[in-house]
Write a protein that holds these residues in place. Structure first.
Motif, PDB file in Angstrom:
ATOM      1  N   ILE A  81       6.592   3.076  -7.779  1.00 33.92           N
ATOM      2  CA  ILE A  81       6.067   1.865  -7.135  1.00 33.92           C
ATOM      3  C   ILE A  81       4.661   1.609  -7.688  1.00 33.92           C
ATOM      4  O   ILE A  81       3.822   2.521  -7.720  1.00 33.92           O
ATOM      5  CB  ILE A  81       6.008   2.027  -5.600  1.00 33.92           C
ATOM      6  N   THR A  82       4.438   0.378  -8.146  1.00 36.09           N
ATOM      7  CA  THR A  82       3.123   0.043  -8.701  1.00 36.09           C
ATOM      8  C   THR A  82       2.761  -1.396  -8.348  1.00 36.09           C
ATOM      9  O   THR A  82       3.488  -2.072  -7.624  1.00 36.09           O
ATOM     10  CB  THR A  82       3.087   0.320 -10.220  1.00 36.09           C
ATOM     11  N   SER A  83       1.646  -1.860  -8.868  1.00 39.77           N
ATOM     12  CA  SER A  83       1.180  -3.213  -8.548  1.00 39.77           C
ATOM     13  C   SER A  83       1.869  -4.243  -9.439  1.00 39.77           C
ATOM     14  O   SER A  83       2.378  -3.924 -10.522  1.00 39.77           O
ATOM     15  CB  SER A  83      -0.330  -3.297  -8.766  1.00 39.77           C
ATOM     16  N   ALA A  84       1.797  -5.507  -8.998  1.00 39.55           N
ATOM     17  CA  ALA A  84       2.369  -6.591  -9.794  1.00 39.55           C
ATOM     18  C   ALA A  84       1.616  -6.719 -11.122  1.00 39.55           C
ATOM     19  O   ALA A  84       2.210  -7.027 -12.156  1.00 39.55           O
ATOM     20  CB  ALA A  84       2.299  -7.895  -9.009  1.00 39.55           C
ATOM     21  N   LEU A 125       0.022  -2.058  -4.215  1.00 39.02           N
ATOM     22  CA  LEU A 125       1.332  -1.520  -4.576  1.00 39.02           C
ATOM     23  C   LEU A 125       2.404  -2.469  -4.037  1.00 39.02           C
ATOM     24  O   LEU A 125       2.289  -2.949  -2.909  1.00 39.02           O
ATOM     25  CB  LEU A 125       1.523  -0.111  -3.994  1.00 39.02           C
ATOM     26  N   GLN A 126       3.428  -2.725  -4.826  1.00 34.43           N
ATOM     27  CA  GLN A 126       4.356  -3.780  -4.421  1.00 34.43           C
ATOM     28  C   GLN A 126       5.709  -3.681  -5.116  1.00 34.43           C
ATOM     29  O   GLN A 126       6.739  -3.905  -4.507  1.00 34.43           O
ATOM     30  CB  GLN A 126       3.698  -5.133  -4.751  1.00 34.43           C
ATOM     31  N   LYS A 127       5.711  -3.321  -6.416  1.00 32.87           N
ATOM     32  CA  LYS A 127       6.940  -3.446  -7.202  1.00 32.87           C
ATOM     33  C   LYS A 127       7.604  -2.088  -7.423  1.00 32.87           C
ATOM     34  O   LYS A 127       6.958  -1.126  -7.839  1.00 32.87           O
ATOM     35  CB  LYS A 127       6.598  -4.040  -8.572  1.00 32.87           C
ATOM     36  N   SER A 128       8.916  -2.027  -7.184  1.00 37.94           N
ATOM     37  CA  SER A 128       9.640  -0.762  -7.299  1.00 37.94           C
ATOM     38  C   SER A 128      10.639  -0.784  -8.445  1.00 37.94           C
ATOM     39  O   SER A 128      11.314  -1.785  -8.679  1.00 37.94           O
ATOM     40  CB  SER A 128      10.430  -0.489  -6.022  1.00 37.94           C
ATOM     41  N   LEU A 129      10.713   0.358  -9.101  1.00 38.07           N
ATOM     42  CA  LEU A 129      11.683   0.573 -10.173  1.00 38.07           C
ATOM     43  C   LEU A 129      12.450   1.829  -9.770  1.00 38.07           C
ATOM     44  O   LEU A 129      11.837   2.834  -9.402  1.00 38.07           O
ATOM     45  CB  LEU A 129      10.900   0.803 -11.473  1.00 38.07           C
ATOM     46  N   LEU A 169      16.242  -3.048  -0.932  1.00 35.97           N
ATOM     47  CA  LEU A 169      15.481  -1.788  -0.918  1.00 35.97           C
ATOM     48  C   LEU A 169      14.074  -1.982  -1.499  1.00 35.97           C
ATOM     49  O   LEU A 169      13.084  -1.487  -0.938  1.00 35.97           O
ATOM     50  CB  LEU A 169      16.240  -0.699  -1.701  1.00 35.97           C
ATOM     51  N   ALA A 170      13.985  -2.739  -2.607  1.00 33.75           N
ATOM     52  CA  ALA A 170      12.663  -2.978  -3.210  1.00 33.75           C
ATOM     53  C   ALA A 170      11.760  -3.728  -2.231  1.00 33.75           C
ATOM     54  O   ALA A 170      10.559  -3.429  -2.115  1.00 33.75           O
ATOM     55  CB  ALA A 170      12.815  -3.755  -4.517  1.00 33.75           C
ATOM     56  N   SER A 171      12.338  -4.687  -1.490  1.00 37.81           N
ATOM     57  CA  SER A 171      11.535  -5.449  -0.518  1.00 37.81           C
ATOM     58  C   SER A 171      11.062  -4.533   0.610  1.00 37.81           C
ATOM     59  O   SER A 171       9.905  -4.621   1.044  1.00 37.81           O
ATOM     60  CB  SER A 171      12.346  -6.593   0.106  1.00 37.81           C
ATOM     61  N   ARG A 172      11.960  -3.674   1.081  1.00 34.49           N
ATOM     62  CA  ARG A 172      11.582  -2.755   2.168  1.00 34.49           C
ATOM     63  C   ARG A 172      10.455  -1.821   1.733  1.00 34.49           C
ATOM     64  O   ARG A 172       9.506  -1.565   2.466  1.00 34.49           O
ATOM     65  CB  ARG A 172      12.805  -1.936   2.608  1.00 34.49           C
ATOM     66  N   LEU A 173      10.570  -1.293   0.505  1.00 35.75           N
ATOM     67  CA  LEU A 173       9.520  -0.388   0.008  1.00 35.75           C
ATOM     68  C   LEU A 173       8.207  -1.139  -0.170  1.00 35.75           C
ATOM     69  O   LEU A 173       7.132  -0.644   0.179  1.00 35.75           O
ATOM     70  CB  LEU A 173       9.925   0.233  -1.324  1.00 35.75           C
ATOM     71  N   GLY A 174       8.325  -2.357  -0.729  1.00 30.13           N
ATOM     72  CA  GLY A 174       7.131  -3.171  -0.969  1.00 30.13           C
ATOM     73  C   GLY A 174       6.360  -3.441   0.313  1.00 30.13           C
ATOM     74  O   GLY A 174       5.130  -3.514   0.315  1.00 30.13           O
ATOM     75  N   ALA A 175       7.094  -3.581   1.433  1.00 22.31           N
ATOM     76  CA  ALA A 175       6.441  -3.850   2.716  1.00 22.31           C
ATOM     77  C   ALA A 175       5.833  -2.579   3.315  1.00 22.31           C
ATOM     78  O   ALA A 175       4.956  -2.647   4.171  1.00 22.31           O
ATOM     79  CB  ALA A 175       7.462  -4.446   3.682  1.00 22.31           C
ATOM     80  N   LEU A 176       6.287  -1.434   2.845  1.00 17.65           N
ATOM     81  CA  LEU A 176       5.865  -0.153   3.427  1.00 17.65           C
ATOM     82  C   LEU A 176       4.577   0.391   2.785  1.00 17.65           C
ATOM     83  O   LEU A 176       3.813   1.116   3.417  1.00 17.65           O
ATOM     84  CB  LEU A 176       7.007   0.839   3.170  1.00 17.65           C
ATOM     85  N   ASP A 223      -2.699   4.050  -8.313  1.00 13.87           N
ATOM     86  CA  ASP A 223      -2.192   2.956  -9.147  1.00 13.87           C
ATOM     87  C   ASP A 223      -0.674   2.962  -9.178  1.00 13.87           C
ATOM     88  O   ASP A 223      -0.036   1.918  -9.305  1.00 13.87           O
ATOM     89  CB  ASP A 223      -2.739   3.101 -10.580  1.00 13.87           C
ATOM     90  N   ILE A 224      -0.117   4.171  -9.118  1.00 16.01           N
ATOM     91  CA  ILE A 224       1.348   4.312  -9.177  1.00 16.01           C
ATOM     92  C   ILE A 224       1.720   5.439  -8.217  1.00 16.01           C
ATOM     93  O   ILE A 224       1.024   6.467  -8.170  1.00 16.01           O
ATOM     94  CB  ILE A 224       1.822   4.707 -10.604  1.00 16.01           C
TER      95      ILE A 224
END
Ligand SMILES: Cc1ncc(COP(=O)(O)O)c(C=O)c1O
Length: 438
Positions: A287-290, A105-109, A93-100, A269-270
């Motif tokens: 979702i935010t940046s690395a 923006l890249q990292k999901s919590l 799920l985190a990868s799918r969101l990161g690609a969207l 930013d978020i």
């Protein structure tokens, strides 16, 4: 027989169910039992057309088969996982969101509700900036936990005593009722210049963030004018404040774009997502940046909850992204929005009680007034219209004390269902107008 069942359930509800509900404080029917697509059915078998998408969380359609199948699969594999270890579904799920989402923006919590995602976003902003001051427009809604209620300025503060400190209201871009009596574009975003003059004057030198919806849903389906979000971002950047965009109502296709901020050419930013992200199941994400993740984790930020990364809710999240992509939910939202606007415009020609029609895609608002010049809010009339439609079998919500009708039809809604709903609204307006026509 069926009525007796409803009566028995309501008797139990009045004894045992805590009534801290937003729009209803009495134990009365209907009592819902099942749902499919755009229709919900109560225990007596009565069907309602649900133009509220449940609590806006079934905007893909109630019990979408793709979501249901993913939940069944999770039941056969793994429901719950240790929240400090990784699990397959969470990574997917985190990868799918990161690609969207747009870079960086890249990292999901993950969280379980809109409120906890916004709380985490605010904690991240405070940890990242070292500041604590957070501002939000005065018609915003970000949740009803203690921390998010403190940035929910659309209401729900009464009787709560002292709110957590460090939060401030800004003047919202509510152009139909501009608190500064300005007109766009001549105002040149006076709401922002005024708000930041006040924020600067109050600041202890520790600003952290502004949190905003890109289109204010609970505050009355209020759309900021073009360029507002971009200008807000510039004001934030000038002060080292992060911009948090709460996309829980507006994101993932509902407005006809993947995100509300997309139309503004701004990358926050978020961002936070929730509601139909879970396809009807409780999951949210920050979702935010690395770079932001790196710094706050290095400083010891921890935010998992017992169920944050559970395979069950992550499976529902993956399924909802599948639906959004495969069924082109943004296109469906645009089709719904176009038909709704056409029908509402026709009603506006006929009934001068309609002062303003707002919103995009599946999120549409109608502001009712007693007089188009004075713009006195038609609150009682709105409540009467809400009751009329509800009794006719159409569900939607009322905001701003009843003067704004808010419609969130699920993406499964057919053109015939929209026509049926707008016919009922027309009858309700006729009954409430008592002869006053445009
Ligand atoms: C924009 C927005 N943010 C946050 C929330 C709070 O979400 P939850 O009720 O899941 O905590 C809502 C709920 O309606 C919302 O509309």
């Amino acid at each position: 027989m069926a009525d007796a069942t409803e009566a028995a359930l309501l008797e139990k509800a009045s004894r045992y169910a805590f009534r801290a509900r937003m729009d209803k404080k009495v134990a009365t029917g209907p009592v819902f039992a099942s749902a499919r697509d755009s229709t919900v059915t109560d225990v007596t078998g009565r069907e309602f057309l649900d133009f509220n998408s449940g609590q806006m969380c079934s905007a893909l359609g109630h019990n979408h088969p793709t979501v249901v199948a993913a939940i069944r699969e999770a039941c056969d594999t793994m429901l719950h996982a240790h929240s400090s270890h990784y699990n397959v579904r969470e990574i997917e799920l985190a990868s799918r969101l990161g690609a969207l989402v747009p870079a960086p923006l890249q990292k999901s919590l993950f969280g379980e509700s809109g409120s906890d995602a916004n709380e985490m976003a605010m904690m991240i902003a405070r940890k990242f900036t070292g500041g604590h001051e957070i501002a939000s427009p005065h018609i915003s809604f970000h949740g009803l936990s203690d921390a998010t209620r403190a940035v929910t300025f659309a209401g729900w503060h009464a009787g709560h005593g002292q709110l957590p400190g460090g939060t401030t209201a800004m003047v919202a871009p509510y152009c139909y009722r501009c608190p500064l009596a300005q007109t766009f574009p001549q105002c040149d975003y006076a709401c922002l210049t005024t708000s930041f003059a006040l924020l600067d004057a109050q600041s202890t030198g520790r600003p952290a963030a502004v949190i905003t919806e890109p289109l204010f849903s609970a505050g009355g389906v209020v759309e900021p004018p073009p360029g507002w979000l971009k200008r807000l971002h510039e004001f934030c950047q000038a002060r080292g404040m992060l911009l948090i965009v709460d996309e829980e109502q507006t994101g993932l296709g509902k407005l006809g774009d993947l995100f509300g901020f997309a139309a503004e050419g701004v990358v926050p930013d978020i961002i936070t997502v929730a509601k139909h992200f879970g396809g009807g199941v409780g999951i949210s994400a920050v979702i935010t940046s690395a770079a932001i993740e790196e710094k706050v984790v290095a400083e010891g930020y921890a935010a998992t909850h017992s169920h944050s990364n559970d395979p069950l809710i992550c499976a529902a999240g993956i399924a909802s992204l599948d639906v959004i992509e495969q069924e082109d939910i943004p296109a469906k939202a645009r089709r719904i929005g176009t038909q709704m606007h056409e029908r509402l415009q026709a009603l506006m020609q006929r009934y001068d009680m309609i002062g303003d029609i707002r919103g995009r895609g599946q999120l549409i608002g109608v502001e009712l007034v007693r007089d188009r010049n004075s713009r006195e809010p038609a609150t009682e009339e709105g409540r009467a219209i809400g009751r009329f439609c509800f009794e006719a079998g159409l569900i939607f919500s009322l905001r701003r004390d009843g003067s704004v009708l808010r419609f969130v039809p699920p993406a499964t809604t057919t053109p015939a269902q929209i026509d049926w709903a707008m016919d009922r609204l027309g009858e309700a307006l006729e009954a409430a107008s008592t002869g006053k026509r445009a």
